[in-house]
Design a protein around this motif. Structure first.
Motif, PDB file in Angstrom:
ATOM      1  N   VAL A   1       0.772  -1.132   0.022  1.00  0.00           N
ATOM      2  CA  VAL A   1       0.032  -0.013   0.043  1.00  0.00           C
ATOM      3  C   VAL A   1       0.765   1.314  -0.080  1.00  0.00           C
ATOM      4  O   VAL A   1       0.594   2.205  -0.795  1.00  0.00           O
ATOM      5  CB  VAL A   1      -0.858  -0.212   1.253  1.00  0.00           C
ATOM      6  N   LEU A   2       1.997   1.291   0.850  1.00  0.00           N
ATOM      7  CA  LEU A   2       2.989   2.300   0.844  1.00  0.00           C
ATOM      8  C   LEU A   2       3.570   2.513  -0.662  1.00  0.00           C
ATOM      9  O   LEU A   2       3.468   3.538  -0.999  1.00  0.00           O
ATOM     10  CB  LEU A   2       3.922   2.092   1.748  1.00  0.00           C
ATOM     11  N   GLY A   3       4.041   1.534  -1.147  1.00  0.00           N
ATOM     12  CA  GLY A   3       4.590   1.679  -2.748  1.00  0.00           C
ATOM     13  C   GLY A   3       3.596   2.078  -3.617  1.00  0.00           C
ATOM     14  O   GLY A   3       3.757   2.861  -4.623  1.00  0.00           O
TER      15      GLY A   3
ATOM     16  N   PHE B   1       0.871   2.408   8.612  1.00  0.00           N
ATOM     17  CA  PHE B   1       0.320   2.007   9.400  1.00  0.00           C
ATOM     18  C   PHE B   1      -0.227   0.422   9.214  1.00  0.00           C
ATOM     19  O   PHE B   1      -0.546  -0.371  10.081  1.00  0.00           O
ATOM     20  CB  PHE B   1      -1.260   2.632   9.812  1.00  0.00           C
ATOM     21  N   GLY B   2       0.127  -0.059   8.076  1.00  0.00           N
ATOM     22  CA  GLY B   2      -0.415  -1.436   7.644  1.00  0.00           C
ATOM     23  C   GLY B   2      -1.890  -1.494   7.438  1.00  0.00           C
ATOM     24  O   GLY B   2      -2.162  -2.683   7.676  1.00  0.00           O
ATOM     25  N   ALA B   3      -2.570  -0.535   7.099  1.00  0.00           N
ATOM     26  CA  ALA B   3      -4.011  -0.833   6.789  1.00  0.00           C
ATOM     27  C   ALA B   3      -4.414  -0.777   5.355  1.00  0.00           C
ATOM     28  O   ALA B   3      -3.578  -1.051   4.643  1.00  0.00           O
ATOM     29  CB  ALA B   3      -4.489   0.642   7.269  1.00  0.00           C
ATOM     30  N   LEU B   4      -5.565  -0.760   5.273  1.00  0.00           N
ATOM     31  CA  LEU B   4      -6.201  -0.993   3.805  1.00  0.00           C
ATOM     32  C   LEU B   4      -5.953  -0.049   2.879  1.00  0.00           C
ATOM     33  O   LEU B   4      -5.688   1.203   3.360  1.00  0.00           O
ATOM     34  CB  LEU B   4      -7.462  -1.166   3.926  1.00  0.00           C
ATOM     35  N   PRO B   5      -5.766  -0.273   1.621  1.00  0.00           N
ATOM     36  CA  PRO B   5      -5.685   0.994   0.674  1.00  0.00           C
ATOM     37  C   PRO B   5      -7.048   1.522   0.508  1.00  0.00           C
ATOM     38  O   PRO B   5      -7.824   1.059   0.941  1.00  0.00           O
ATOM     39  CB  PRO B   5      -5.260   0.094  -0.710  1.00  0.00           C
ATOM     40  N   MET B   6      -6.940   2.776   0.074  1.00  0.00           N
ATOM     41  CA  MET B   6      -8.012   3.715  -0.005  1.00  0.00           C
ATOM     42  C   MET B   6      -8.289   4.332  -1.515  1.00  0.00           C
ATOM     43  O   MET B   6      -7.322   4.232  -2.159  1.00  0.00           O
ATOM     44  CB  MET B   6      -7.953   4.932   0.877  1.00  0.00           C
ATOM     45  N   THR B   7      -9.625   4.454  -1.676  1.00  0.00           N
ATOM     46  CA  THR B   7      -9.852   5.254  -2.897  1.00  0.00           C
ATOM     47  C   THR B   7     -10.955   6.459  -2.466  1.00  0.00           C
ATOM     48  O   THR B   7     -11.606   6.199  -1.326  1.00  0.00           O
ATOM     49  CB  THR B   7     -10.475   4.379  -4.053  1.00  0.00           C
ATOM     50  N   ALA B   8     -11.007   7.212  -3.400  1.00  0.00           N
ATOM     51  CA  ALA B   8     -12.411   8.097  -3.149  1.00  0.00           C
ATOM     52  C   ALA B   8     -13.612   7.043  -3.498  1.00  0.00           C
ATOM     53  O   ALA B   8     -13.635   6.262  -4.327  1.00  0.00           O
ATOM     54  CB  ALA B   8     -12.548   8.926  -4.240  1.00  0.00           C
TER      55      ALA B   8
ATOM     56  N   LEU C   1      -4.947  13.161  -7.268  1.00  0.00           N
ATOM     57  CA  LEU C   1      -3.938  11.675  -7.244  1.00  0.00           C
ATOM     58  C   LEU C   1      -2.819  11.970  -6.166  1.00  0.00           C
ATOM     59  O   LEU C   1      -2.690  10.993  -5.695  1.00  0.00           O
ATOM     60  CB  LEU C   1      -3.292  11.601  -8.999  1.00  0.00           C
ATOM     61  N   VAL C   2      -2.424  13.000  -6.189  1.00  0.00           N
ATOM     62  CA  VAL C   2      -1.302  12.917  -5.230  1.00  0.00           C
ATOM     63  C   VAL C   2      -1.819  13.104  -3.729  1.00  0.00           C
ATOM     64  O   VAL C   2      -1.254  12.343  -2.756  1.00  0.00           O
ATOM     65  CB  VAL C   2      -0.465  14.603  -5.120  1.00  0.00           C
ATOM     66  N   ALA C   3      -3.060  13.619  -3.559  1.00  0.00           N
ATOM     67  CA  ALA C   3      -3.640  13.522  -2.229  1.00  0.00           C
ATOM     68  C   ALA C   3      -4.062  12.056  -1.897  1.00  0.00           C
ATOM     69  O   ALA C   3      -3.796  11.535  -0.838  1.00  0.00           O
ATOM     70  CB  ALA C   3      -5.146  14.197  -2.283  1.00  0.00           C
ATOM     71  N   GLN C   4      -4.523  11.250  -2.853  1.00  0.00           N
ATOM     72  CA  GLN C   4      -4.785   9.809  -2.665  1.00  0.00           C
ATOM     73  C   GLN C   4      -3.562   9.150  -2.390  1.00  0.00           C
ATOM     74  O   GLN C   4      -3.509   8.229  -1.495  1.00  0.00           O
ATOM     75  CB  GLN C   4      -5.683   9.380  -3.952  1.00  0.00           C
ATOM     76  N   GLY C   5      -2.559   9.568  -3.029  1.00  0.00           N
ATOM     77  CA  GLY C   5      -1.256   9.037  -3.083  1.00  0.00           C
ATOM     78  C   GLY C   5      -0.434   9.020  -1.543  1.00  0.00           C
ATOM     79  O   GLY C   5      -0.074   8.122  -0.742  1.00  0.00           O
ATOM     80  N   ALA C   6      -0.833  10.146  -0.955  1.00  0.00           N
ATOM     81  CA  ALA C   6      -0.526  10.554   0.219  1.00  0.00           C
ATOM     82  C   ALA C   6      -1.213   9.664   1.260  1.00  0.00           C
ATOM     83  O   ALA C   6      -0.576   9.408   2.203  1.00  0.00           O
ATOM     84  CB  ALA C   6      -0.646  12.065   0.627  1.00  0.00           C
ATOM     85  N   GLY C   7      -2.558   9.780   1.086  1.00  0.00           N
ATOM     86  CA  GLY C   7      -3.309   8.941   1.998  1.00  0.00           C
ATOM     87  C   GLY C   7      -3.006   7.484   2.063  1.00  0.00           C
ATOM     88  O   GLY C   7      -2.594   6.849   3.090  1.00  0.00           O
ATOM     89  N   ASN C   8      -2.678   6.832   0.634  1.00  0.00           N
ATOM     90  CA  ASN C   8      -2.188   5.532   0.881  1.00  0.00           C
ATOM     91  C   ASN C   8      -0.943   5.314   1.426  1.00  0.00           C
ATOM     92  O   ASN C   8      -0.776   4.083   2.002  1.00  0.00           O
ATOM     93  CB  ASN C   8      -2.328   4.648  -0.660  1.00  0.00           C
TER      94      ASN C   8
END
Length: 504
Positions: free
Chosen positions: A105-107, A306-313, A293-300
């Protein structure tokens, strides 16, 4: 006829005006509570369906509100864990382990940031709509097929083939065992409530039908002491899953890199397609695709740490945000605050929710992803596009998300190339000569048809081959025409070729 949901245009801020204007605060506060109520069961349900602890879904929802919510890009979109990525997450966890999820998810987040900074965000709008619909329909089918098992009190099998072959056992369990009958009853009740709630008049409809279904069915399960499995919720801090040191060693392996790219592309596509839909629902500032897209990348990237799930809008939460009267991005930030406070102060409340009810929520989400009305309309109007959609969805169901999506893209590209390469061939025969006129695009895809026409021309006649009306003549067709003309001349025939002004 389509209707457009409109929210009042946000007040433009001057240099000295507050970040959150007082005149919009009340509307944003109310909208944030509605979005929070929609997000709670969906965050938990997506996590459970993905095969990870339920707390990690809440973490992703919190990051979507507090991190992405504060960043520029889109004003009304709300981000969090998405049902469309459950199949991908479950596959990645099964293949690489839960410890590797954070690395992936970080990658993916870093890839999204790079794509946004490179101004490639708008290119996601160029993907064939039939491929996107097929991708979402395929995810919906996999989601429905997997979530019918928790309804019957069984664990869902790992493979699609096993899910199909296990249906007879599921039917027996759901209709003969106490847990199966209870789960089936709760799931059906939840689906009926969500369907009927849309017809409730007045302001009550602002209350999310998903929340009403969860509260009513969970209360019924507790009051009747039904023998059903419940959601297991623990400490949020204890559930955090930062990537261990050993996980970073696998970062550069082909399988992990493939997962990172797949997560990044699909999460980006889902977010930006959602942005296009959300922008049609309100008359406020529109989404800046590369910035979003940058904002979504920062969130992911934060979710990965944190090792959490990936996110999308997420379109469900975003539309609820607009319908509830949100005016600025404060509403999505506050929804993240409510998620954090809820899971810290009242984590035991989630433990009352039966897993069969969450499965019903995800079955409904999968059904929405199918969009059967649009599929039927596409079959009637554009059969070739419908073929791409069905092929993409079917391949995803039979194999996996990546193979199915790539297959759909490849077929869509080939279909477009064939359609663009239309070539007309007209021949006018006279006693001593033949005039052949070509029009359209002469590419290698039409080479067999072109040569078939030329080789059927009668010998001994003068041939005038007119290609001046051809819009594009590629090298393959050019060489084939020259070779045919040379052979014809060697046979004591005369050939005159008029080429277009530009040969590709």
């Amino acid at each position: 006829m389509t209707t457009q949901l409109q929210s009042p245009r946000p007040t433009r801020r001057g240099p000295g005006s507050p970040r959150w204007p007082k005149e919009t605060f009340g509307a944003d506060l109310g909208a944030s509570l509605v979005v929070f109520l929609v997000a709670v069961p969906l965050c938990v349900g997506v996590a459970v369906a993905s095969g990870v602890p339920a707390e990690l879904g809440i973490v992703t929802g919190i990051v979507g509100g507090l991190v992405v919510g504060l960043l520029p890009g889109s004003t009304m979109q709300v981000s969090g864990p998405a049902a469309g990525l459950t199949v991908l997450v479950a596959s990645a966890v099964a293949e690489h382990g839960l410890g590797m999820l954070g690395v992936i998810v970080l990658g993916a987040g870093i890839v999204q940031i790079v794509l946004g900074l490179s101004r490639l965000g708008t290119w996601f709008r160029a993907i064939s709509p039939s491929v996107v619909q097929g991708m979402l329909a395929g995810i919906g089918l996999v989601l429905i097929l997997g979530q019918v098992y928790p309804v019957g009190g069984l664990e869902q099998p790992a493979t699609t083939a096993a899910k199909f072959t296990g249906i007879p056992d599921l039917v027996v369990a759901a209709t003969t065992t106490a847990e199966g009958l209870a789960g089936l009853g709760l799931a059906v009740a939840a689906l009926v409530i969500m369907a009927l709630w849309k017809k409730i008049p007045g302001k009550l409809r602002l209350l999310p039908g998903e929340l009403v279904a969860v509260v009513v069915t969970s209360a019924a399960a507790a009051l009747l002491a039904l023998p059903v499995q419940k959601v297991q919720i623990g400490s949020l801090l204890a559930a955090l899953n930062p990537p261990p040191a050993a996980a970073w060693a696998g970062l550069l392996t082909p399988a992990v890199l493939g997962s990172i790219i797949t997560f990044a592309l699909l999460a980006s596509a889902e977010s930006l397609f959602s942005a296009a839909a959300v922008d049609r629902m309100h008359d406020g500032p529109k989404t800046r695709y590369n910035t979003e897209l940058v904002a979504q990348g920062a969130g992911n990237a934060v979710c990965g740490l944190f090792g959490a799930l990936p996110m999308t809008a997420v379109i469900v939460r975003s539309s609820a945000n607009i319908q509830a009267g949100a005016r600025t991005r404060l509403s999505r930030v506050l929804h993240g605050c409510w998620l954090l406070l809820f899971v810290v102060l009242l984590p035991g409340v989630l433990a009352f929710i039966p897993t069969a009810v969450l499965a019903a929520l995800l079955i409904q989400a999968g059904w929405k992803l199918l969009e059967l009305r649009q599929v039927v309309a596409l079959v009637r109007e554009h059969r070739s596009e419908a073929f791409v959609l069905v092929l993409t969805a079917g391949t995803i169901l039979a194999t996996d998300l990546l193979i199915g999506t790539l297959t759909g893209l490849a077929v869509a590209i080939v279909k477009t190339a064939v359609e663009v390469s239309r070539l007309s061939v007209d021949a006018e025969h006279a006693d001593e000569h033949v005039r052949v006129t070509l029009g359209g695009n002469a590419t290698f895809l039409r080479l067999p048809r072109l040569l078939d026409h030329l080789e059927k021309l009668p010998a001994g006649k003068h041939v005038h081959l007119d290609l001046t009306m051809v819009r594009h003549l590629d090298r393959a067709c050019h060489q084939a025409v020259e070779h045919w003309a040379a052979q014809r001349r060697r046979g004591n025939s005369t050939v005159e070729v008029a080429l277009p002004g530009k040969v590709g």
